[in-house]
Scaffold this motif. Structure first.
Motif, PDB file in Angstrom:
ATOM      1  N   GLY A  68      -7.679   2.352 -11.615  1.00 41.37           N
ATOM      2  CA  GLY A  68      -6.528   3.129 -12.018  1.00 41.37           C
ATOM      3  C   GLY A  68      -5.432   3.206 -10.976  1.00 41.37           C
ATOM      4  N   ASN A  69      -5.742   2.861  -9.724  1.00 37.60           N
ATOM      5  CA  ASN A  69      -4.758   2.893  -8.654  1.00 37.60           C
ATOM      6  C   ASN A  69      -4.328   1.506  -8.195  1.00 37.60           C
ATOM      7  OD1 ASN A  69      -4.852   5.668  -8.647  1.00 37.60           O
ATOM      8  ND2 ASN A  69      -6.289   5.801  -6.941  1.00 37.60           N
ATOM      9  N   ALA A  70      -4.763   0.465  -8.918  1.00 36.25           N
ATOM     10  CA  ALA A  70      -4.444  -0.920  -8.579  1.00 36.25           C
ATOM     11  C   ALA A  70      -3.447  -1.463  -9.598  1.00 36.25           C
ATOM     12  CB  ALA A  70      -5.710  -1.770  -8.569  1.00 36.25           C
ATOM     13  N   PHE A  71      -2.271  -1.845  -9.117  1.00 38.95           N
ATOM     14  CA  PHE A  71      -1.203  -2.321  -9.992  1.00 38.95           C
ATOM     15  C   PHE A  71      -0.955  -3.813  -9.753  1.00 38.95           C
ATOM     16  CE2 PHE A  71      -0.404   2.153  -8.965  1.00 38.95           C
ATOM     17  CZ  PHE A  71      -0.498   2.695 -10.225  1.00 38.95           C
ATOM     18  N   GLY A  72      -0.529  -4.501 -10.799  1.00 39.22           N
ATOM     19  CA  GLY A  72      -0.246  -5.916 -10.705  1.00 39.22           C
ATOM     20  C   GLY A  72      -1.477  -6.784 -10.617  1.00 39.22           C
ATOM     21  N   HIS A  73      -2.629  -6.211 -10.900  1.00 39.93           N
ATOM     22  CA  HIS A  73      -3.885  -6.949 -10.788  1.00 39.93           C
ATOM     23  C   HIS A  73      -4.468  -7.203 -12.168  1.00 39.93           C
ATOM     24  CE1 HIS A  73      -7.738  -8.239  -9.079  1.00 39.93           C
ATOM     25  NE2 HIS A  73      -8.328  -7.493  -9.997  1.00 39.93           N
ATOM     26  N   ALA A  74      -4.762  -8.466 -12.451  1.00 40.85           N
ATOM     27  CA  ALA A  74      -5.391  -8.824 -13.724  1.00 40.85           C
ATOM     28  C   ALA A  74      -6.882  -9.030 -13.497  1.00 40.85           C
ATOM     29  CB  ALA A  74      -4.763 -10.099 -14.278  1.00 40.85           C
ATOM     30  N   GLY A  75      -7.683  -8.459 -14.360  1.00 40.61           N
ATOM     31  CA  GLY A  75      -9.118  -8.642 -14.229  1.00 40.61           C
ATOM     32  C   GLY A  75      -9.845  -7.324 -14.262  1.00 40.61           C
ATOM     33  N   ALA A  76     -11.164  -7.404 -14.232  1.00 46.64           N
ATOM     34  CA  ALA A  76     -12.013  -6.231 -14.394  1.00 46.64           C
ATOM     35  C   ALA A  76     -12.473  -5.658 -13.066  1.00 46.64           C
ATOM     36  CB  ALA A  76     -13.231  -6.596 -15.248  1.00 46.64           C
ATOM     37  N   GLY A  77     -11.947  -6.163 -11.966  1.00 49.03           N
ATOM     38  CA  GLY A  77     -12.380  -5.698 -10.661  1.00 49.03           C
ATOM     39  C   GLY A  77     -13.361  -6.659 -10.025  1.00 49.03           C
TER      40      GLY A  77
ATOM     41  N   GLY B 114      -5.283   6.074  -2.001  1.00 45.43           N
ATOM     42  CA  GLY B 114      -3.892   5.946  -2.424  1.00 45.43           C
ATOM     43  C   GLY B 114      -3.727   4.897  -3.510  1.00 45.43           C
ATOM     44  N   ARG B 115      -2.552   4.288  -3.541  1.00 43.30           N
ATOM     45  CA  ARG B 115      -2.227   3.282  -4.555  1.00 43.30           C
ATOM     46  C   ARG B 115      -1.928   1.947  -3.879  1.00 43.30           C
ATOM     47  NH1 ARG B 115      -0.388   8.215  -6.562  1.00 43.30           N
ATOM     48  NH2 ARG B 115      -1.009   8.607  -8.727  1.00 43.30           N
ATOM     49  N   TRP B 116      -2.106   0.892  -4.658  1.00 39.40           N
ATOM     50  CA  TRP B 116      -2.020  -0.473  -4.131  1.00 39.40           C
ATOM     51  C   TRP B 116      -1.410  -1.375  -5.195  1.00 39.40           C
ATOM     52  CZ3 TRP B 116      -4.569  -4.697  -6.286  1.00 39.40           C
ATOM     53  CH2 TRP B 116      -4.718  -5.840  -5.498  1.00 39.40           C
ATOM     54  N   CYS B 117      -0.620  -2.356  -4.761  1.00 41.18           N
ATOM     55  CA  CYS B 117      -0.004  -3.286  -5.711  1.00 41.18           C
ATOM     56  C   CYS B 117      -0.165  -4.716  -5.221  1.00 41.18           C
ATOM     57  CB  CYS B 117       1.481  -2.970  -5.876  1.00 41.18           C
ATOM     58  SG  CYS B 117       2.292  -3.992  -7.136  1.00 41.18           S
TER      59      CYS B 117
ATOM     60  N   LEU C 275       7.064  -4.158  -9.529  1.00 37.03           N
ATOM     61  CA  LEU C 275       6.034  -3.120  -9.474  1.00 37.03           C
ATOM     62  C   LEU C 275       5.906  -2.557  -8.056  1.00 37.03           C
ATOM     63  CD1 LEU C 275       3.171  -4.717 -11.616  1.00 37.03           C
ATOM     64  CD2 LEU C 275       4.605  -2.775 -12.259  1.00 37.03           C
ATOM     65  N   ALA C 276       5.884  -3.456  -7.072  1.00 34.82           N
ATOM     66  CA  ALA C 276       5.739  -3.018  -5.686  1.00 34.82           C
ATOM     67  C   ALA C 276       6.936  -2.196  -5.236  1.00 34.82           C
ATOM     68  CB  ALA C 276       5.559  -4.237  -4.779  1.00 34.82           C
ATOM     69  N   GLU C 277       8.123  -2.580  -5.652  1.00 31.28           N
ATOM     70  CA  GLU C 277       9.314  -1.827  -5.250  1.00 31.28           C
ATOM     71  C   GLU C 277       9.337  -0.448  -5.890  1.00 31.28           C
ATOM     72  OE1 GLU C 277      12.377  -5.434  -4.079  1.00 31.28           O
ATOM     73  OE2 GLU C 277      12.472  -4.605  -6.117  1.00 31.28           O
ATOM     74  N   ARG C 278       8.882  -0.352  -7.139  1.00 35.09           N
ATOM     75  CA  ARG C 278       8.796   0.968  -7.761  1.00 35.09           C
ATOM     76  C   ARG C 278       7.739   1.832  -7.075  1.00 35.09           C
ATOM     77  NH1 ARG C 278       9.463  -1.871 -12.743  1.00 35.09           N
ATOM     78  NH2 ARG C 278       7.286  -1.566 -13.360  1.00 35.09           N
ATOM     79  N   LEU C 279       6.637   1.199  -6.679  1.00 36.43           N
ATOM     80  CA  LEU C 279       5.597   1.962  -5.990  1.00 36.43           C
ATOM     81  C   LEU C 279       6.114   2.515  -4.668  1.00 36.43           C
ATOM     82  CD1 LEU C 279       2.603   2.811  -5.928  1.00 36.43           C
ATOM     83  CD2 LEU C 279       2.101   0.656  -4.778  1.00 36.43           C
ATOM     84  N   LEU C 280       6.856   1.727  -3.927  1.00 39.34           N
ATOM     85  CA  LEU C 280       7.412   2.208  -2.661  1.00 39.34           C
ATOM     86  C   LEU C 280       8.444   3.303  -2.886  1.00 39.34           C
ATOM     87  CD1 LEU C 280       7.866  -1.170  -0.734  1.00 39.34           C
ATOM     88  CD2 LEU C 280       6.258   0.658  -0.191  1.00 39.34           C
ATOM     89  N   GLU C 281       9.225   3.177  -3.932  1.00 38.13           N
ATOM     90  CA  GLU C 281      10.304   4.136  -4.174  1.00 38.13           C
ATOM     91  C   GLU C 281       9.795   5.448  -4.750  1.00 38.13           C
ATOM     92  OE1 GLU C 281      14.472   4.527  -6.754  1.00 38.13           O
ATOM     93  OE2 GLU C 281      13.310   2.661  -6.802  1.00 38.13           O
ATOM     94  N   ARG C 282       8.863   5.353  -5.703  1.00 38.82           N
ATOM     95  CA  ARG C 282       8.470   6.526  -6.468  1.00 38.82           C
ATOM     96  C   ARG C 282       7.054   7.000  -6.186  1.00 38.82           C
ATOM     97  NH1 ARG C 282       9.965   4.066 -12.244  1.00 38.82           N
ATOM     98  NH2 ARG C 282       7.797   4.748 -12.538  1.00 38.82           N
ATOM     99  N   GLY C 283       6.246   6.156  -5.556  1.00 33.79           N
ATOM    100  CA  GLY C 283       4.851   6.510  -5.333  1.00 33.79           C
ATOM    101  C   GLY C 283       3.949   6.159  -6.479  1.00 33.79           C
TER     102      GLY C 283
ATOM    103  N   TRP D 262       0.843  -1.193   0.000  1.00 29.62           N
ATOM    104  CA  TRP D 262       0.000   0.000   0.000  1.00 29.62           C
ATOM    105  C   TRP D 262       0.877   1.241   0.000  1.00 29.62           C
ATOM    106  CZ3 TRP D 262      -5.393  -0.668   0.228  1.00 29.62           C
ATOM    107  CH2 TRP D 262      -5.832  -1.985   0.499  1.00 29.62           C
ATOM    108  N   ARG D 263       0.483   2.246  -0.779  1.00 25.87           N
ATOM    109  CA  ARG D 263       1.193   3.526  -0.783  1.00 25.87           C
ATOM    110  C   ARG D 263       0.147   4.633  -0.604  1.00 25.87           C
ATOM    111  NH1 ARG D 263       6.293   5.786  -2.425  1.00 25.87           N
ATOM    112  NH2 ARG D 263       6.119   7.955  -1.755  1.00 25.87           N
ATOM    113  N   GLY D 264       0.111   5.214   0.581  1.00 24.47           N
ATOM    114  CA  GLY D 264      -0.882   6.231   0.895  1.00 24.47           C
ATOM    115  C   GLY D 264      -1.303   6.091   2.335  1.00 24.47           C
ATOM    116  N   PRO D 265      -2.472   6.607   2.704  1.00 27.93           N
ATOM    117  CA  PRO D 265      -2.952   6.502   4.083  1.00 27.93           C
ATOM    118  C   PRO D 265      -3.060   5.040   4.519  1.00 27.93           C
ATOM    119  CG  PRO D 265      -4.324   8.000   2.801  1.00 27.93           C
ATOM    120  CD  PRO D 265      -3.428   7.322   1.826  1.00 27.93           C
TER     121      PRO D 265
END
Length: 230
Positions: free
Chosen positions: A139-148, A207-210, A220-228, A111-114
């Protein structure tokens, strides 16, 4: 019975088969992201809540997790001989968790955010809710395959359908677990009962989630932690 959660269940029993060789000799929660095991990223979010009880369920290759979690005061619910899935695993752990609603948390996401747990606690209303799920916009969910997983209406009630992604964190009442006549079952069965009663709710994560369910999720998760962002 208490109406607000003071205990949390960490789901850590799975086989991690989508990780391939990375989980041949270690359980998925011990895979490292940015130099730390996945489960430590989860515990970092749990610690500020100062809950009275934290429980983890174990099944696949439990020894590394036992050695890692016991010194930190995490109670352990060992599932054997068979894995019990999320619903069965939560029901097995109830003597350790105590009565009343509990937090549950998957251990394969970043998780990246609150803090999502703190957001859920602030929005929890036991008078109208049997469960409150943290849901991430596509749009804020990364590494997830599918339509939700869920549609979220203006009142916060959830229904099944393409839309928000369930982020693996929730507050849930556990009473109805005893109504399900299976030993191993998914929490989806409990959510269905709550949905039919109009008491299944969601909260949109700002926030964002991976998802770290596959090997490519690590970078993907490491980039999210590093760059947001990724």
């Amino acid at each position: 019975m208490r109406n607000h959660p003071d205990a949390l269940m960490l789901f850590a029993a799975g086989f991690g088969t989508r990780m391939g060789s990375l989980t041949a000799e270690r359980p998925k929660p011990m895979i490292e992201i940015a130099g730390r095991p996945l489960i430590d990223h989860a515990l970092e979010l749990v610690e500020p809540l100062q809950l009275s009880r934290i429980v983890a369920n174990l099944h696949y290759l439990p020894e590394p997790l036992i050695a890692h979690l016991e010194p930190r005061g995490v109670a352990l619910s060992l599932e054997e001989p068979e894995i019990l899935e999320t619903g069965g695993g939560l029901r097995r752990a109830l003597p350790l968790l105590g009565e009343g609603p509990v937090f549950t948390m998957n251990t394969d996401a970043i998780w990246r955010g609150p803090n999502p747990l703190e957001l859920l606690r602030g929005a929890w209303n036991p008078d109208i809710m049997d469960a409150l799920l943290m849901c991430v916009p596509q749009g804020n969910a990364f590494g997830h395959a599918g339509a939700g997983d869920f549609l979220l209406d203006k009142a916060g009630r959830l229904s099944r359908g393409p839309g928000h992604v369930y982020g693996g964190v929730q507050i849930i009442k556990t009473d109805a677990l005893h109504e399900i006549g299976k030993s191993a079952f998914s929490l989806n069965l409990l959510w269905n009962l709550m949905h039919d009663a109009g008491r299944l709710f969601g909260l949109e994560y700002p926030g964002r989630w991976c998802d770290v369910g596959r090997p490519d999720g690590i970078a993907l998760a490491e980039r999210l932690l590093e760059r947001g962002d990724v």
